[in-house]
Design an enzyme around this catalytic site. Structure first.
Site, PDB file in Angstrom:
ATOM      1  CG  HIS A  40      42.969  28.436  30.609  1.00  0.00           C
ATOM      2  ND1 HIS A  40      41.748  29.247  30.439  1.00  0.00           N
ATOM      3  CD2 HIS A  40      43.710  28.729  29.776  1.00  0.00           C
ATOM      4  CE1 HIS A  40      41.940  29.724  29.511  1.00  0.00           C
ATOM      5  NE2 HIS A  40      43.117  29.596  28.830  1.00  0.00           N
ATOM      6  CE  LYS A 106      37.491  42.499  31.350  1.00  0.00           C
ATOM      7  NZ  LYS A 106      37.817  43.792  32.356  1.00  0.00           N
TER       8      LYS A 106
HETATM    9  S1  SF4 Z   1      32.443  46.261  31.425  1.00  0.00           S
HETATM   10 FE1  SF4 Z   1      32.603  46.196  33.722  1.00  0.00          FE
HETATM   11  S2  SF4 Z   1      31.497  44.487  34.212  1.00  0.00           S
HETATM   12 FE2  SF4 Z   1      31.898  44.136  32.224  1.00  0.00          FE
HETATM   13  S3  SF4 Z   1      33.759  43.063  31.793  1.00  0.00           S
HETATM   14 FE3  SF4 Z   1      34.325  45.286  31.790  1.00  0.00          FE
HETATM   15  S4  SF4 Z   1      34.795  45.541  34.122  1.00  0.00           S
HETATM   16 FE4  SF4 Z   1      33.634  43.789  33.919  1.00  0.00          FE
END
Ligand code: SF4
Lengths: 196, 289
Positions: A40, A106
């Site tokens: 980015h 996310k």
């Molecule tokens: S599952 Fe756990 S380790 Fe994997 S991205 Fe999500 S917070 Fe991070």
């Protein structure tokens, strides 16, 4: 909440993107390009003409995958989303300059990104965090990789062809944000539980 | 090669690619709680299918294989330094083969060491073993979940939290609200009451090693854990923060003595991909559980 996932094959028109609403589940097919912090920064520091064609109409995926060499090419081993908010300072500009269809990541993003989504008819799609293997299986082909030497494996731009990649629209082009809604409801419950 | 290197490599592989059965069971239970075909159900279903695929293929459950923390019980007469070297070697090999993603970067320059080793990496806590067995617990905890941890200092006027169990309850509910989906909910919480700042966080992390189906030996804490699970799930954050009934899978609370002036409540948030496994070496044979 139950809704049939909508199959979306890229490239998609701005009209279709503007028609998506938060909470909608999608199965996405087409080109996604991974980019994390270094990517980015690189895209925003200066306009990179050689990335313009690649990114236009594609989704930028916040992901630092695990890759293994396979003959001449590469195979994706694990490729779930990483936290998007780190790119908040850059995202709006990447959306505006490169005319991407949107972002996959996310955790959602901030107001600046939300405004850029509205302005340019783009969306924020949320993948299931931690589902590294499952999401890697939805990558049909690793088309190319850029800036591998400079950035290293997790930070490089991986150009991936995905097929039925499962995501949820959590920020739409109308200013809607599922994150904002869930947070507000949770805040109301928190106050109730704690008598605040 | 030291056989311990092989066993430790096996420990790392299994931790990274095969979720503990208790966590998997809890995820399945959570899926049953949600309406089939709804978003929360679909998200939990994707997690469960991902766990199955990772186990079959031997690939990491999540591409963020986290930082490595070992809790080692050392039998009398064994040199901890030899154990440290074996663990380092195993990490190097695990990184080369892709069971671990290179995650150790310099704090200022950001330069990746490439082998997951570095200053205080792996982090190892040694303690004497109660018998002649060597026991090594490994916790792989990703960055997203680590970032959602929190530490409170009681009393906290804003939360109306005093220095009692009710105060602790308030901190945890507040922390889970603030975490939203960012630590990849549904989360598993380790909580430590007391200790100093560093000890509080370390104690909280250690709680994450408890089996999910155990019962706290202290009835008051057992009750607190139950209440916290119930009420945190009322927040409605849901899997990945999309809304839903399951926000936390489990809450585990422990304590440490504290300074009279300090009352810390430390919270370690583990994502649903709560990856921990145990290696036991007895009578010259190593076995990963
Ligand atoms: S599952 Fe756990 S380790 Fe994997 S991205 Fe999500 S917070 Fe991070």
């Amino acid at each position: 909440m139950a809704n049939e996932p909508l199959r979306l094959r890229m490239p998609v028109s701005e009209e279709v993107l503007r028609g998506l609403t938060i909470g909608q589940e999608l199965l996405l097919s087409g080109t996604v390009v991974t980019a994390r912090d270094m990517g980015h920064k690189f895209l925003v520091e200066a306009f990179r003409p050689d990335f313009a064609d690649l990114l236009q109409g594609a989704f930028v995926y916040h992901c630092g995958p695990i890759m293994v060499r396979e003959g001449e090419g590469w195979r994706v081993v694990s490729a779930g989303p990483t936290t998007s908010n780190r790119e908040e300072p850059y995202q709006a500009e990447v959306i505006a300059r490169y005319r991407i269809a949107g972002v996959i990541g996310k955790g959602g993003m901030g107001e600046k990104t939300s405004r850029a989504l509205q302005q340019h008819g783009a969306v924020y799609l949320h993948a299931v965090g931690g589902a590294g293997t499952l999401l890697a299986r939805r990558v049909r082909r690793v088309r190319e990789v850029r800036m591998l030497q400079e950035f290293g494996v997790p930070e490089a731009f991986w150009v991936l062809e995905v097929e039925d990649f499962p995501v949820v629209v959590t920020m739409d082009a109308r200013g809607g944000s599922l994150h904002r809604e869930v947070l507000a409801a949770s805040e109301a419950r928190r106050k109730e539980l704690l008598g605040l | 090669m030291d056989p311990l290197v092989n066993w430790a490599l096996e420990l790392i592989r299994k931790t990274s690619t095969d979720l503990s059965p208790d966590v998997e069971r809890w995820l399945r239970r959570a899926r049953e709680e949600e309406a089939e075909g709804g978003t929360a159900w679909n998200v939990l279903d994707a997690m469960i299918r991902n766990v199955e695929m990772s186990r079959e293929a031997g690939t990491p459950i999540c591409q963020d294989t986290g930082l490595t923390t070992f809790f080692v019980q050392v039998p009398r007469g064994t040199d901890p330094e030899a154990i440290r070297e074996a663990l380092q070697q195993a990490i190097r090999l695990a990184t080369q083969e892709g069971s671990l993603r290179p995650n150790s970067v310099h704090p200022i320059t950001g330069k990746n060491t490439g082998d997951n080793l570095g200053v205080d990496l792996p982090h190892i806590e040694f303690e004497p073993s109660p018998d002649d067995g060597l026991v090594i617990d490994l916790l792989l905890k990703g960055g997203g979940s680590e970032n959602t941890g929190a530490q409170y200092r009681l009393p906290d006027a804003g939360l109306k939290a005093g220095r009692d169990l009710e105060g602790v309850y308030r901190c945890v509910v507040d922390a889970v609200h603030h975490a939203q989906g960012h630590g990849c909910a549904p989360g598993i919480l380790g909580v430590c009451i007391g200790g100093d700042r560093a000890g509080g966080y370390a104690g909280a992390k250690r709680q994450l090693l408890r089996p999910l189906d155990d019962t706290n030996p202290d009835p008051a804490l057992a009750e607190l854990e139950e209440r916290l699970i119930r009420d945190c799930n009322r927040l409605g954050v849901g899997p990945m923060g999309f809304g839903g009934r399951t926000t936390v899978l489990a809450v585990k609370v422990g304590w440490k003595h504290r300074h009279p002036a300090s009352f810390f409540v430390s919270i370690a948030y583990s994502c649903w991909a709560d990856r921990h496994r145990r290696l036991e070496v007895r009578n010259g044979v190593g076995k990963v559980f």
